[in-house]
Design an enzyme around this catalytic site. Structure first.
Site, PDB file in Angstrom:
ATOM      1  N   ARG A 298       0.745  -1.219  -0.007  1.00 16.66           N
ATOM      2  CA  ARG A 298      -0.012  -0.014  -0.087  1.00 16.66           C
ATOM      3  C   ARG A 298       0.987   1.454   0.008  1.00 16.66           C
ATOM      4  O   ARG A 298       0.513   2.174  -0.723  1.00 16.66           O
ATOM      5  CB  ARG A 298      -0.908   0.013   1.135  1.00 16.66           C
ATOM      6  N   LEU A 420      -7.980  -7.547   9.998  1.00 21.94           N
ATOM      7  CA  LEU A 420      -9.160  -8.075  10.326  1.00 21.94           C
ATOM      8  C   LEU A 420      -8.456  -9.116  11.183  1.00 21.94           C
ATOM      9  O   LEU A 420      -8.984  -9.671  12.213  1.00 21.94           O
ATOM     10  CB  LEU A 420      -9.849  -8.696   9.313  1.00 21.94           C
TER      11      LEU A 420
END
Lengths: 669, 284
Positions: A298, A420
């Protein structure tokens, strides 16, 4: 003696996982949340959750490689044992969530389907449409509701955590909360307090985060003495949809499913994007990073998009920065099945169907890798001592931090679909540790002298009343928040410069003083959102200062923290011998830099400013190696570095802890 | 400067917002008008944010900012449900330019009418979460230790279950339902919080459960493990305030922002409860 209780603050994935596991262990839980827990920010996570699986395993994947990708992606700034334990648990966590009824997408044979995410070459990511976070959260919410119906969990929804209660020895014995409807302030004695209160994106004004993500709870713990780690490590997501009220995430899964990022080669080409021929499109990620293509980590995707728009002037639009994220080459039905949820978001907010028209996206503040400092107990094998009360504990005894609000798992940059996992993992692992803690504690917090709690209630009540009584006509908290957001976004996001950070720090200090002079437009004492926001705003400043000061002091590039003035150079020589020489120097400099900066930034609050110190990072499992994505001469540096590693290994023999020293892989060669 | 909305209509420089306000439970409600400057890409949330930053009515009177509930602003959390121009929906996806196409003069905001108002546009929807308890909307697993994967499921099963599991408890279906009526109780002076909660739960449990919870019961009754306790969920649906109250108006499915096939769920639950009732009668 009263029965011991745990107070969990925050009901996202981490908090709910902890509540469910504690309840199973027979421990009573109170749970406090700004919002009904089913509406927590975890619902915004779209793309998926990573775990090594039966299929990737046969292609050479392993838990160890997941660990390697995670620490390499994070530029080695995270302690490795907690990450190792997390990646070891990942397949088991997928199994558990599967049993709890998460509607994971299925293959035709009925197995859990996987997709590829950034920063790895394996298809590790399990997903439920494009609303994986929502689906995971709902399954945990359902389990906690089950325990609630049995009286093992008591929820306090629409409550604000005002701060921990510390006894005379500095041990946490509960917390103070405020009812956001009645404005009642009361104490909650607790034998352990667990903060799972998420990130602090609202410090940047607009971000991809939900409205509750002010960081106020973490800040209140920080101001009470908890250490804050790696504050400057803030992830800017490469692809978000610009909006007036917030920047909406466009999941990495759009690229995982084949989405391509491009701009027209001609600046601000006004043609319909679909009519622009291939040759006149610049697929800059694919050209610059042939191996990973659109799925580079990212931080790199973000910088490249920023660079294309800001430095190269190739933004798609004239007055606004954005690039195309294109899915239109993929079958529309398949897109609906795999990405329906996020595509619907784009269509709902932009009025354009991304299955047929390329989306326009730009980077946005997305995730706080930094957070409350948390501890762990290491085993000889390099994992975590399960059931140790040290795991996830802050430096304040009995106060724990889990989920995005801790600093443990993602180093200087988080891989997609790892959040998550870290949230559920840290929630699950904190529970047996607290069970052990309770065995060693004498007495219950509820039996303590009530004056400890009433004193704290009084203090918070006095602060609250004073705010309400502030004279009218002074500063406006919403406008100060806007100013804070602007200065933070400008100075402490994608590209960082010391002159700008220096100026930003002064501005943040000044805004903090001004914020103390805020006047309220609502002076009532019923569902007063104005006073709640003003308190949260005041608490943004300590964290904002920790972020800016941490960024200012860290004179290097690491993960999301990118300071071009301190960037490791590309190689310049044309001939091989010259390059070898340069590569040797490069590797020397890399080692030097790591000696100085491969350290966690630790902020402690002195009442007005954060004091910054540095702590060593446990990199005993995987030796830090350079991230060479896109560097000229990467292959020569890789060669030199691998030779040095081999020599070191030969000199030191086996490292004794099962650690392997892998060679550089994944460079942009 | 005026800009243009997506279909080329010229957007106004500013517009009025008419808001139904209420200071607290039991108080009278009243309309209040605000004028808001038009900006690009506005939704109702950003309108309320502008009003919060500068809470003045059209007459220039300073007032307390409007209270409202919101969180994700991406229509996945369900928090910001309200009645916008007469239609129940999420404020975040209510785009100003679209609303002004219907009525270029003003936008009207009201709280949901089927839930007790806490203040202004903020309502108490805890009854919805109580309903989920009533139908035992969870998979009854043994525990959270590692027991291997769950039962294998086909892609078809997943594609039926996933839309149902997207329900975010926003309450639109209940707001639109003629049989779902408001339950609002007031705490008595001598009543403890716990006793008040008990009384509320009893009142909620005997009132109509509504489409959202019925659909969740169907979701868990179709899950391979959830099936094991299907009878308990059907019992709950046959209880007072259960599925028999549904008047088949089908408004629920029309207003659901996630397009969940609620009437299909209700029909499935109707058949299942009938069979369950007959079985129970034979098993007596």
């Amino acid at each position: 003696m009263a029965k011991k209780r745990v107070m969990i603050v925050g009901g996202g994935l981490a908090g709910l996982a902890a509540a469910m596991k504690l309840a199973e262990l027979g421990i009573d839980v109170d749970m406090m949340s700004l919002t009904p827990v089913k509406r927590s920010h975890s619902v915004c996570a779209q793309g998926g959750i990573n775990a090594c699986n039966d299929q990737t395993r046969q292609l050479g994947d392993s838990e160890w490689k997941h660990l390697d990708d995670t620490v390499y992606g994070g530029d080695f700034l995270q302690h490795q044992p907690p990450v190792k334990e997390m990646t070891d648990w990942a397949p088991k966590i997928i199994d558990l969530m599967d049993r709890l009824g998460v509607t994971f997408n299925r293959t035709t044979e009925g197995f859990i389907d996987r997709r590829r995410f950034g920063g790895t070459l394996y298809k590790r990511t399990a997903f439920a449409g494009a609303t994986t976070g929502q689906q995971l959260l709902y399954s945990l919410d359902e389990q906690v509701r089950r325990w609630e119906s049995e009286g093992k969990v008591k929820k306090y929804e629409f409550w604000d955590f005002l701060g921990p209660v510390l006894d005379e020895n500095g041990n946490c014995r509960g917390c103070i909360g405020q009812d956001l409807v009645s404005m009642e302030i009361r104490a909650f004695p607790a034998d352990a307090v667990v903060l799972g209160t998420g990130g602090c994106g609202l410090i940047y004004g607009r971000s991809t985060m939900s409205m509750v993500c002010t960081g106020s709870a973490a800040s209140r713990a920080f101001q009470a003495g908890a250490k804050y780690g790696n504050g400057e490590c803030i992830q800017v997501h490469p692809t978000a949809i610009p909006g007036a009220d917030k920047l909406r995430l466009m999941s990495e899964s759009a690229r995982g499913e084949g989405g391509r990022v491009w701009v027209p080669r001609a600046p601000q080409d006004t043609r319909d994007p679909k009519s622009i021929p291939e040759a006149e499109r610049y697929y800059f990620l694919e050209e610059r990073y042939p191996e990973y293509g659109n799925l580079v980590p990212r931080d790199i995707a973000t910088r490249e998009i920023f660079d294309i728009c800001v430095n190269e002037g190739l933004s798609v639009e004239q007055g606004r920065q954005c690039v195309y994220l294109d899915l239109t080459h993929i079958d529309a039905q398949e897109l609906t099945r795999k990405l329906g949820g996020i595509l619907a978001i784009y269509e709902k907010f932009q009025g354009v169907d991304p299955r047929f028209t390329p989306m326009k996206i730009f980077p946005a503040v997305h995730y706080s890798m930094g957070g409350l400092w948390a501890d762990y107990e290491r085993t000889a094998e390099g994992g975590l001592q399960l059931a140790s009360p040290v795991n996830q504990s802050t430096n304040i005894p009995n106060l724990y931090a889990i989920g995005e609000c801790d600093y443990q798992y993602h180093g200087a940059n988080r891989l997609g679909a790892n959040s998550l996992l870290s949230c559920i993992f840290s929630g699950l692992i904190v529970a047996p540790g607290i069970e052990t803690l309770f065995e060693s504690q004498k007495g219950a917090a509820a039996d303590l002298d009530a004056s400890l709690f009433s004193r704290e209630v009084k203090r918070h009540q006095a602060e609250h009343d004073a705010l309400l009584k502030r004279p009218a006509g002074h500063e406006n908290p919403y406008l100060i928040h806007q100013e804070l957001g602007e200065v933070m976004t400008k100075s402490a996001t994608v590209v960082r410069r010391n002159d700008q950070l220096d100026a930003a720090y002064a501005t943040v200090m000044e805004l903090h003083e001004r914020a103390k002079n805020c006047s309220l437009s609502d002076t009532g004492n019923w569902t007063n959102q104005n006073v709640v926001f003003t308190k949260a705003l005041l608490d943004m400043f300590p964290l904002a200062k920790a972020i800016v000061k941490g960024a200012l002091q860290r004179d290097e590039c690491r993960g999301a923290h990118y300071k071009p003035a301190f960037q490791m150079p590309s190689l310049k020589c044309e001939d091989h011998a010259g390059r070898r020489r340069e590569a040797e120097q490069w590797c020397d400099r890399f080692d030097e830099n790591n000696k100085k900066w491969l350290k966690s930034t630790i902020a402690t609050w002195n009442g007005n400013e954060p004091d910054i110190t540095y702590e060593d990072v446990d990199t005993s499992l995987i030796t830090p190696r350079p991230r060479l994505y896109g560097l000229v001469g990467a292959e020569v540096i890789e060669e030199v570095w691998n030779e040095r590693q081999a020599k070191r290994q030969a000199a030191s023999g086996d490292q004794g802890n099962g650690a392997k020293t892998p060679v550089v892989a994944g460079a942009a060669s | 400067m005026a800009d243009t909305s997506h279909n080329g209509h010229k957007a106004p420089d500013s517009f009025e917002v008419r808001i139904l306000r209420q200071g607290g439970p039991g108080q009278n409600s009243y309309w209040e008008r605000h004028r808001v400057k038009h900006e690009q890409d506005m939704n109702v949330i950003s309108v309320l944010q502008r009003i919060a930053a500068n809470a003045q009515t059209v007459d220039g009177k300073s007032v307390a900012p409007v209270a409202w509930d919101c969180n994700c602003l991406e229509e996945v959390c369900g928090a910001c449900t309200m009645v916008v121009n007469g239609r129940t929906r999420q404020a975040c996806t209510a785009l100003v330019d679209r609303l002004l196409e219907d009525n270029s003069k003003e936008i009207e905001l009201q709280p949901m009418t089927k839930f007790p108002v806490l203040r202004d546009l903020m309502v108490d929807r805890s009854r919805m979460f109580r309903s989920l308890q009533k139908v035992k909307a969870w998979v009854p697993v043994d525990g959270y230790y590692d027991m291997g994967p769950g039962p294998k499921q086909s892609r078809e099963q997943q594609e039926v279950a996933y839309p149902l599991s997207e329900c975010m408890s926003c309450g639109c279906c209940l707001e639109a339902c003629p049989q779902y009526t408001k339950v609002e109780l007031t705490q008595r002076d001598d009543e403890s919080d716990a006793d008040f909660q008990k009384r509320k739960n009893a009142a909620y449990d005997s009132s109509f459960i509504g489409a959202a919870a019925i659909s969740q019961a169907v979701l868990f009754n179709s899950h391979p493990t959830g099936k094991n306790t299907a009878g308990e969920r059907l019992d709950a649906l046959m209880d007072e305030g259960g599925i028999q109250v549904c008047g088949n108006a089908q408004n629920c499915v029309a207003v659901c922002p996630k397009e969940i096939p609620l009437t299909t769920s209700i029909a499935k639950a109707g058949r299942a409860t009938t069979i369950h009732a007959i079985k129970k009668w034979f098993d007596r």
